[in-house]
Scaffold this motif. Sequence first.
Motif, PDB file in Angstrom:
ATOM      1  N   GLU B   3       0.970  -1.095   0.013  1.00  0.00           N
ATOM      2  CA  GLU B   3       0.141   0.081  -0.050  1.00  0.00           C
ATOM      3  C   GLU B   3       0.969   1.257  -0.083  1.00  0.00           C
ATOM      4  OE1 GLU B   3      -3.283  -1.821   3.188  1.00  0.00           O
ATOM      5  OE2 GLU B   3      -3.477   0.237   2.546  1.00  0.00           O
ATOM      6  N   VAL B   4       1.959   1.131   0.680  1.00  0.00           N
ATOM      7  CA  VAL B   4       2.956   2.330   0.742  1.00  0.00           C
ATOM      8  C   VAL B   4       4.243   1.836   0.500  1.00  0.00           C
ATOM      9  CG1 VAL B   4       3.767   4.176   2.073  1.00  0.00           C
ATOM     10  CG2 VAL B   4       1.474   3.496   2.565  1.00  0.00           C
ATOM     11  N   GLU B   5       5.032   2.266  -0.416  1.00  0.00           N
ATOM     12  CA  GLU B   5       6.228   1.723  -0.690  1.00  0.00           C
ATOM     13  C   GLU B   5       7.360   3.163  -0.615  1.00  0.00           C
ATOM     14  OE1 GLU B   5       5.082  -1.041  -4.522  1.00  0.00           O
ATOM     15  OE2 GLU B   5       7.040  -1.176  -3.406  1.00  0.00           O
ATOM     16  N   GLN B   6       8.319   2.730  -0.372  1.00  0.00           N
ATOM     17  CA  GLN B   6       9.604   3.648   0.002  1.00  0.00           C
ATOM     18  C   GLN B   6      10.937   2.903  -0.361  1.00  0.00           C
ATOM     19  OE1 GLN B   6       8.428   4.759   4.452  1.00  0.00           O
ATOM     20  NE2 GLN B   6       9.872   6.139   3.818  1.00  0.00           N
ATOM     21  N   ASP B   7      11.755   3.737  -0.825  1.00  0.00           N
ATOM     22  CA  ASP B   7      13.056   3.488  -1.083  1.00  0.00           C
ATOM     23  C   ASP B   7      13.780   2.934   0.288  1.00  0.00           C
ATOM     24  OD1 ASP B   7      15.900   4.434  -3.435  1.00  0.00           O
ATOM     25  OD2 ASP B   7      15.855   2.788  -1.801  1.00  0.00           O
ATOM     26  N   PRO B   8      14.097   1.841   0.538  1.00  0.00           N
ATOM     27  CA  PRO B   8      14.736   1.587   1.735  1.00  0.00           C
ATOM     28  C   PRO B   8      16.270   2.212   2.351  1.00  0.00           C
ATOM     29  CG  PRO B   8      14.969  -0.526   0.472  1.00  0.00           C
ATOM     30  CD  PRO B   8      14.233   0.601  -0.409  1.00  0.00           C
ATOM     31  N   GLY B   9      16.720   2.566   1.186  1.00  0.00           N
ATOM     32  CA  GLY B   9      17.891   3.216   1.326  1.00  0.00           C
ATOM     33  C   GLY B   9      19.240   2.126   1.376  1.00  0.00           C
ATOM     34  N   PRO B  10      20.209   2.372   2.261  1.00  0.00           N
ATOM     35  CA  PRO B  10      20.309   3.496   2.910  1.00  0.00           C
ATOM     36  C   PRO B  10      20.955   4.695   2.008  1.00  0.00           C
ATOM     37  CG  PRO B  10      22.145   2.006   3.307  1.00  0.00           C
ATOM     38  CD  PRO B  10      21.392   1.099   2.210  1.00  0.00           C
ATOM     39  N   PHE B  11      20.472   5.965   2.566  1.00  0.00           N
ATOM     40  CA  PHE B  11      21.195   7.033   1.905  1.00  0.00           C
ATOM     41  C   PHE B  11      22.115   7.782   2.987  1.00  0.00           C
ATOM     42  CE2 PHE B  11      17.942   8.743  -1.360  1.00  0.00           C
ATOM     43  CZ  PHE B  11      17.204   7.655  -1.464  1.00  0.00           C
ATOM     44  N   ASN B  12      23.389   7.752   2.442  1.00  0.00           N
ATOM     45  CA  ASN B  12      24.614   8.182   2.942  1.00  0.00           C
ATOM     46  C   ASN B  12      24.922   9.615   2.367  1.00  0.00           C
ATOM     47  OD1 ASN B  12      24.543   5.990   4.672  1.00  0.00           O
ATOM     48  ND2 ASN B  12      25.755   4.736   3.157  1.00  0.00           N
ATOM     49  N   VAL B  13      24.920  10.743   3.189  1.00  0.00           N
ATOM     50  CA  VAL B  13      25.070  11.763   2.635  1.00  0.00           C
ATOM     51  C   VAL B  13      25.870  12.700   3.524  1.00  0.00           C
ATOM     52  CG1 VAL B  13      22.632  11.847   1.273  1.00  0.00           C
ATOM     53  CG2 VAL B  13      23.023  13.232   3.601  1.00  0.00           C
ATOM     54  N   PRO B  14      27.029  13.575   2.771  1.00  0.00           N
ATOM     55  CA  PRO B  14      27.640  14.492   3.929  1.00  0.00           C
ATOM     56  C   PRO B  14      26.921  15.657   4.352  1.00  0.00           C
ATOM     57  CG  PRO B  14      27.971  14.796   1.543  1.00  0.00           C
ATOM     58  CD  PRO B  14      27.026  14.044   1.545  1.00  0.00           C
ATOM     59  N   GLU B  15      27.307  15.939   5.659  1.00  0.00           N
ATOM     60  CA  GLU B  15      26.736  17.165   6.349  1.00  0.00           C
ATOM     61  C   GLU B  15      26.440  18.197   5.447  1.00  0.00           C
ATOM     62  OE1 GLU B  15      29.233  17.502   9.713  1.00  0.00           O
ATOM     63  OE2 GLU B  15      27.452  18.486  10.632  1.00  0.00           O
ATOM     64  N   GLY B  16      25.265  18.960   5.406  1.00  0.00           N
ATOM     65  CA  GLY B  16      25.170  20.244   4.498  1.00  0.00           C
ATOM     66  C   GLY B  16      24.433  19.969   3.004  1.00  0.00           C
ATOM     67  N   ARG B  96      -9.602   5.311   9.849  1.00  0.00           N
ATOM     68  CA  ARG B  96      -9.545   4.771  11.248  1.00  0.00           C
ATOM     69  C   ARG B  96      -8.124   4.144  11.530  1.00  0.00           C
ATOM     70  NH1 ARG B  96     -15.137   2.395  13.487  1.00  0.00           N
ATOM     71  NH2 ARG B  96     -16.162   4.092  12.942  1.00  0.00           N
ATOM     72  N   GLN B  97      -7.393   3.990  10.623  1.00  0.00           N
ATOM     73  CA  GLN B  97      -6.144   3.422  10.278  1.00  0.00           C
ATOM     74  C   GLN B  97      -4.882   4.154   9.590  1.00  0.00           C
ATOM     75  OE1 GLN B  97      -8.331  -0.500   8.956  1.00  0.00           O
ATOM     76  NE2 GLN B  97      -6.341  -1.244  10.284  1.00  0.00           N
ATOM     77  N   LEU B  98      -3.956   3.786  10.087  1.00  0.00           N
ATOM     78  CA  LEU B  98      -2.818   4.246   9.331  1.00  0.00           C
ATOM     79  C   LEU B  98      -1.952   3.140   8.633  1.00  0.00           C
ATOM     80  CD1 LEU B  98      -1.389   6.801  11.886  1.00  0.00           C
ATOM     81  CD2 LEU B  98      -2.787   7.607   9.853  1.00  0.00           C
ATOM     82  N   THR B  99      -1.502   3.790   7.441  1.00  0.00           N
ATOM     83  CA  THR B  99      -0.614   2.463   7.083  1.00  0.00           C
ATOM     84  C   THR B  99       0.983   3.075   6.741  1.00  0.00           C
ATOM     85  OG1 THR B  99      -2.360   1.569   5.509  1.00  0.00           O
ATOM     86  CG2 THR B  99       0.162   1.146   4.896  1.00  0.00           C
ATOM     87  N   PHE B 100       1.929   2.621   7.275  1.00  0.00           N
ATOM     88  CA  PHE B 100       3.187   2.922   7.479  1.00  0.00           C
ATOM     89  C   PHE B 100       4.022   2.228   6.313  1.00  0.00           C
ATOM     90  CE2 PHE B 100       3.823   4.874  11.491  1.00  0.00           C
ATOM     91  CZ  PHE B 100       2.391   4.705  12.102  1.00  0.00           C
ATOM     92  N   GLY B 101       4.744   2.898   5.667  1.00  0.00           N
ATOM     93  CA  GLY B 101       5.936   2.452   4.809  1.00  0.00           C
ATOM     94  C   GLY B 101       6.922   1.778   5.547  1.00  0.00           C
ATOM     95  N   SER B 102       7.899   0.917   4.856  1.00  0.00           N
ATOM     96  CA  SER B 102       8.913   0.387   5.594  1.00  0.00           C
ATOM     97  C   SER B 102      10.020   1.057   6.196  1.00  0.00           C
ATOM     98  CB  SER B 102       9.572  -0.627   4.648  1.00  0.00           C
ATOM     99  OG  SER B 102       8.612  -1.575   4.390  1.00  0.00           O
ATOM    100  N   GLY B 103      10.197   2.598   5.495  1.00  0.00           N
ATOM    101  CA  GLY B 103      11.044   3.477   5.862  1.00  0.00           C
ATOM    102  C   GLY B 103      12.376   3.422   5.143  1.00  0.00           C
ATOM    103  N   THR B 104      12.993   4.731   5.000  1.00  0.00           N
ATOM    104  CA  THR B 104      14.106   5.256   4.394  1.00  0.00           C
ATOM    105  C   THR B 104      15.007   5.549   5.099  1.00  0.00           C
ATOM    106  OG1 THR B 104      12.981   5.657   2.375  1.00  0.00           O
ATOM    107  CG2 THR B 104      15.192   6.567   2.662  1.00  0.00           C
ATOM    108  N   GLN B 105      16.131   4.850   5.222  1.00  0.00           N
ATOM    109  CA  GLN B 105      17.149   5.175   6.196  1.00  0.00           C
ATOM    110  C   GLN B 105      18.396   6.145   5.703  1.00  0.00           C
ATOM    111  OE1 GLN B 105      19.447   1.517   7.530  1.00  0.00           O
ATOM    112  NE2 GLN B 105      21.006   2.583   8.710  1.00  0.00           N
ATOM    113  N   LEU B 106      18.314   7.038   6.523  1.00  0.00           N
ATOM    114  CA  LEU B 106      19.350   8.209   6.327  1.00  0.00           C
ATOM    115  C   LEU B 106      20.492   8.179   7.269  1.00  0.00           C
ATOM    116  CD1 LEU B 106      20.179  10.953   4.671  1.00  0.00           C
ATOM    117  CD2 LEU B 106      18.516  12.087   6.476  1.00  0.00           C
TER     118      LEU B 106
END
Lengths: 116, 110
Positions: B3-16, B96-106
């Motif tokens: 129902e809800v799709e996310q790119d799981p990553g991980p995303f590794n980015v530099p500060e800024g 009445r309900q929320l559906t959560f994606g699996s999450g994207t790690q940053l």
Amino acid sequence: EAQVTQNPRYLITVTGKKLTVTCSQNMNHEYMSWYRQDPGLGLRQIYYSMNVEVTDKGDVPEGYKVSRKEKRNFPLILESPSPNQTSLYFCASSLSTGTSLGGEQFFGPGTRLTVL
Amino acid sequence: RKEVEQDPGPFNVPEGATVAFNCTYSNSASQSFFWYRQDCRKEPKLLMSVYSSGNEDGRFTAQLNRASQYISLLIRDSKLSDSATYLCVVKKSSARQLTFGSGTQLTVLP
């Protein structure tokens, strides 16, 4: 302090031994819910309650029971736990308009359950 | 299809750095949309709601595209403290309900 509390935080048990995870909130929220979180699957809802004595199945209710005798408490009961119920469990609460979940969901700190 | 799709990553980015996450949802009747943040081994917490016109909260900008059924989160000037998993959340049409994606790690790197 406004919060959702869960107990125990960590539990290791054996297959078939009944257990209860308690959840309590002090925000006078009508809506309460239980989720389990597993790697790659995200948070999945087990049961929810719109108010006292009103409970409904979520997406993965099999093997679980709940009750809502008081507004502040929403215990999760595993009558006969099995290894596939090993997971991280979160209780949450929020306001409700009566027929609709409203606003932000506040989560408890989680209960890590291992069933051997 | 989830129902809800996310790119799981991980995303590794530099500060800024500026980083953007997308999320797609399958139910066109979905009502409300949110981004939650979850730190490692902690509970999820609301980061921001997503409004039809798009909304901004400091360094965070959320956008909704109902026609294409996707939600985005943009983080500008990333901080080390932004390192977390970002959850895309959709309120079901039942309301009445929320559906959560699996999450994207940053992970924001120094």
